[in-house]
Design a protein around this motif. Structure first.
Motif, PDB file in Angstrom:
ATOM      1  N   ALA A  96      10.625  -5.413  -6.073  1.00  0.00           N
ATOM      2  CA  ALA A  96       9.742  -5.776  -7.059  1.00  0.00           C
ATOM      3  C   ALA A  96       8.960  -4.795  -8.512  1.00  0.00           C
ATOM      4  N   GLN A  97       8.065  -4.494  -7.835  1.00  0.00           N
ATOM      5  CA  GLN A  97       6.183  -4.311  -7.781  1.00  0.00           C
ATOM      6  C   GLN A  97       7.185  -2.955  -7.908  1.00  0.00           C
ATOM      7  N   VAL A  98       7.558  -2.173  -7.058  1.00  0.00           N
ATOM      8  CA  VAL A  98       8.037  -0.644  -7.229  1.00  0.00           C
ATOM      9  C   VAL A  98       8.742  -0.335  -8.296  1.00  0.00           C
ATOM     10  N   LEU A  99       9.967  -0.655  -7.485  1.00  0.00           N
ATOM     11  CA  LEU A  99      11.406  -0.743  -8.136  1.00  0.00           C
ATOM     12  C   LEU A  99      12.381  -2.034  -8.499  1.00  0.00           C
ATOM     13  N   ASP A 100      13.526  -1.731  -8.912  1.00  0.00           N
ATOM     14  CA  ASP A 100      14.562  -3.166  -9.043  1.00  0.00           C
ATOM     15  C   ASP A 100      15.096  -3.056  -7.857  1.00  0.00           C
ATOM     16  N   PRO A 101      14.939  -4.063  -7.114  1.00  0.00           N
ATOM     17  CA  PRO A 101      15.863  -4.271  -5.672  1.00  0.00           C
ATOM     18  C   PRO A 101      17.379  -3.725  -6.359  1.00  0.00           C
ATOM     19  N   ALA A 102      18.280  -4.072  -7.045  1.00  0.00           N
ATOM     20  CA  ALA A 102      18.759  -3.449  -7.187  1.00  0.00           C
ATOM     21  C   ALA A 102      19.632  -1.988  -7.479  1.00  0.00           C
ATOM     22  N   ARG A 103      18.650  -1.365  -7.286  1.00  0.00           N
ATOM     23  CA  ARG A 103      19.017   0.212  -7.310  1.00  0.00           C
ATOM     24  C   ARG A 103      18.817   0.359  -5.488  1.00  0.00           C
ATOM     25  N   ALA A 124      22.385  -5.290  -4.272  1.00  0.00           N
ATOM     26  CA  ALA A 124      22.163  -4.027  -4.905  1.00  0.00           C
ATOM     27  C   ALA A 124      23.847  -3.554  -4.804  1.00  0.00           C
ATOM     28  N   PRO A 125      23.970  -2.970  -5.924  1.00  0.00           N
ATOM     29  CA  PRO A 125      25.950  -2.470  -5.940  1.00  0.00           C
ATOM     30  C   PRO A 125      26.260  -1.525  -4.581  1.00  0.00           C
ATOM     31  N   GLU A 126      24.586  -0.485  -4.914  1.00  0.00           N
ATOM     32  CA  GLU A 126      25.503   0.812  -4.717  1.00  0.00           C
ATOM     33  C   GLU A 126      24.622   0.584  -2.960  1.00  0.00           C
ATOM     34  N   ALA A 127      24.009  -0.968  -2.836  1.00  0.00           N
ATOM     35  CA  ALA A 127      23.245  -0.708  -1.262  1.00  0.00           C
ATOM     36  C   ALA A 127      24.627  -0.480   0.404  1.00  0.00           C
ATOM     37  N   VAL A 128      23.941   0.017   0.960  1.00  0.00           N
ATOM     38  CA  VAL A 128      24.923   0.317   2.500  1.00  0.00           C
ATOM     39  C   VAL A 128      23.630   0.306   3.449  1.00  0.00           C
ATOM     40  N   LEU A 129      23.905  -0.632   4.449  1.00  0.00           N
ATOM     41  CA  LEU A 129      23.554  -0.896   5.931  1.00  0.00           C
ATOM     42  C   LEU A 129      23.559   0.395   6.338  1.00  0.00           C
ATOM     43  N   VAL A 130      22.237   0.658   6.879  1.00  0.00           N
ATOM     44  CA  VAL A 130      22.366   1.525   7.804  1.00  0.00           C
ATOM     45  C   VAL A 130      21.646   1.358   9.315  1.00  0.00           C
ATOM     46  N   PRO A 152      17.332   4.961  -3.563  1.00  0.00           N
ATOM     47  CA  PRO A 152      15.730   4.072  -2.591  1.00  0.00           C
ATOM     48  C   PRO A 152      16.247   4.126  -1.513  1.00  0.00           C
ATOM     49  N   ALA A 153      15.255   3.749  -0.534  1.00  0.00           N
ATOM     50  CA  ALA A 153      15.839   2.767   0.724  1.00  0.00           C
ATOM     51  C   ALA A 153      14.581   1.902   1.742  1.00  0.00           C
ATOM     52  N   ASP A 177       1.237  -0.675  -0.337  1.00  0.00           N
ATOM     53  CA  ASP A 177      -0.414  -0.096   0.238  1.00  0.00           C
ATOM     54  C   ASP A 177       0.892   1.251  -0.013  1.00  0.00           C
ATOM     55  N   GLN A 178       0.500   2.391  -0.923  1.00  0.00           N
ATOM     56  CA  GLN A 178       0.927   3.473  -0.674  1.00  0.00           C
ATOM     57  C   GLN A 178       0.487   3.966   0.489  1.00  0.00           C
ATOM     58  N   VAL A 179       1.688   4.588   1.236  1.00  0.00           N
ATOM     59  CA  VAL A 179       1.131   5.840   3.024  1.00  0.00           C
ATOM     60  C   VAL A 179       1.673   6.598   2.615  1.00  0.00           C
ATOM     61  N   GLY A 180       2.230   7.088   1.609  1.00  0.00           N
ATOM     62  CA  GLY A 180       2.997   8.373   1.581  1.00  0.00           C
ATOM     63  C   GLY A 180       3.258   9.208   0.334  1.00  0.00           C
ATOM     64  N   GLU A 181       4.226   9.929   0.134  1.00  0.00           N
ATOM     65  CA  GLU A 181       4.274  10.859  -1.554  1.00  0.00           C
ATOM     66  C   GLU A 181       5.256   9.610  -1.589  1.00  0.00           C
ATOM     67  N   ARG A 182       5.179   8.480  -2.425  1.00  0.00           N
ATOM     68  CA  ARG A 182       6.334   7.827  -3.106  1.00  0.00           C
ATOM     69  C   ARG A 182       7.347   7.159  -1.545  1.00  0.00           C
ATOM     70  N   ILE A 183       6.339   6.383  -0.651  1.00  0.00           N
ATOM     71  CA  ILE A 183       6.263   5.727   0.135  1.00  0.00           C
ATOM     72  C   ILE A 183       5.654   4.649   0.363  1.00  0.00           C
ATOM     73  N   TYR A 184       6.058   3.277   0.351  1.00  0.00           N
ATOM     74  CA  TYR A 184       5.118   2.314   0.237  1.00  0.00           C
ATOM     75  C   TYR A 184       5.369   1.117   1.903  1.00  0.00           C
ATOM     76  N   ARG A 185       4.042   0.335   2.224  1.00  0.00           N
ATOM     77  CA  ARG A 185       4.119  -0.285   2.746  1.00  0.00           C
ATOM     78  C   ARG A 185       4.110  -1.814   2.392  1.00  0.00           C
ATOM     79  N   ILE A 186       5.005  -2.564   2.955  1.00  0.00           N
ATOM     80  CA  ILE A 186       5.269  -4.088   1.874  1.00  0.00           C
ATOM     81  C   ILE A 186       4.326  -4.708   3.698  1.00  0.00           C
ATOM     82  N   SER A 187       3.547  -5.254   3.742  1.00  0.00           N
ATOM     83  CA  SER A 187       3.257  -5.933   4.498  1.00  0.00           C
ATOM     84  C   SER A 187       2.243  -7.861   4.428  1.00  0.00           C
ATOM     85  N   SER A 188       3.121  -7.741   5.668  1.00  0.00           N
ATOM     86  CA  SER A 188       2.912  -9.417   5.376  1.00  0.00           C
ATOM     87  C   SER A 188       1.763  -9.892   7.323  1.00  0.00           C
TER      88      SER A 188
END
Ligand SMILES: [Fe+2]
Ligand SMILES: [Fe+2]
Length: 243
Positions: free
Chosen positions: A54-61, A85-91, A35-36, A5-16
């Motif tokens: 992946a429904q929103v963006l390429d996870p590799a990004r 994701a080659p550019e990804a950093v764990l925060v 992307p974060a 569900d989109q819950v903000g401006e380009r913010i998505y909640r993925i829920s199970s």
């Protein structure tokens, strides 16, 4: 079953929802130049969460994988999301990086953040708050400044299967769940953080269990945290320990 569900401006909640645990498990995806993903879900949830991303963006990004504290539901997929994701950093918090990632089985890049540090995603900006003992020593929250969206991890959670946006006052249910599970050692550090969050005037709180809470409803939850007991009372997930 995973829902997005989109819950903000380009913010998505993925829920199970996990019926046997009476909890939903939410991850939040911010779609931007960098992307974060905030929380990853557990290790077995990885394929489902990845498909949802992946429904929103390429996870590799993905540029940032934000882990607010180290428990399986927050971080179980971190190694694979970062590796894919080659550019990804764990925060994570600076304390979390120091005590949890040092000599652990994680070899990817890490950025340990301190209170007030900002990560620019493009249009969105994540400002971090160190929130020790809410509920772990290394706990962190993120505040997205342009949409005033708070990502408080396990604070403000609601048990059971909730809609993506919660209007109900489930403050008593929240405190009852905390007491039974025993996830907060004491009320003090949590109430101190509640006092710090109020001046931020969040438009939304996006807890990782339950639905997202809009500003008009949030005072019900902060009032419950100020007025009701919710600290450890001798039970761990309902199981009493000997005195
Ligand atoms: Fe947690
Ligand atoms: Fe959690």
């Amino acid at each position: 079953m995973v829902r997005i569900d989109q819950v903000g401006e380009r913010i998505y909640r993925i829920s199970s929802f996990a019926p046997h645990k009476r909890l939903s498990f939410n991850q939040f995806l911010i779609d931007d130049e960098r992307p974060a993903l905030i929380h990853t879900g557990t290790h077995p949830m990885y394929d489902d969460v990845r498909s949802a991303v992946a429904q929103v963006l390429d996870p590799a990004r993905l540029a940032y994988v934000v882990v607010p504290h180290f428990e399986a539901d927050e971080c179980g997929g971190m190694g694979r999301f970062v590796a894919a994701a080659p550019e990804a950093v764990l925060v994570c918090s600076a304390v979390g990086a120091r005590i949890n990632l040092w000599q652990w089985d994680y070899a990817g890049p890490v950025q340990g953040v301190e209170d007030g540090d900002v990560v620019e995603l493009g249009r969105h900006r994540l400002r971090f708050l160190e929130t020790p003992h809410v509920h772990h020593w290394d706990s962190l929250m993120a505040f997205e400044e342009t949409t005033r969206s708070l990502f408080p991890a396990d604070l403000f959670l609601q048990p059971d299967d909730q809609p993506p946006v919660v209007y109900e006052n489930l403050g008593a249910e929240m405190c009852g769940w905390y007491r039974e599970a025993g996830i907060f050692a004491a009320e003090g550090p949590v109430r101190r953080v509640v006092d710090r969050l109020e001046p931020l005037a969040p438009a939304w709180a996006h807890p990782m269990h339950g639905g997202s809470v809009p500003a008009a409803v949030l005072p019900n939850y902060t009032a419950a945290l100020r007025e009701e007991p919710f600290a450890f009372d001798g039970r761990l997930f309902g199981r009493p320990l000997p005195d």
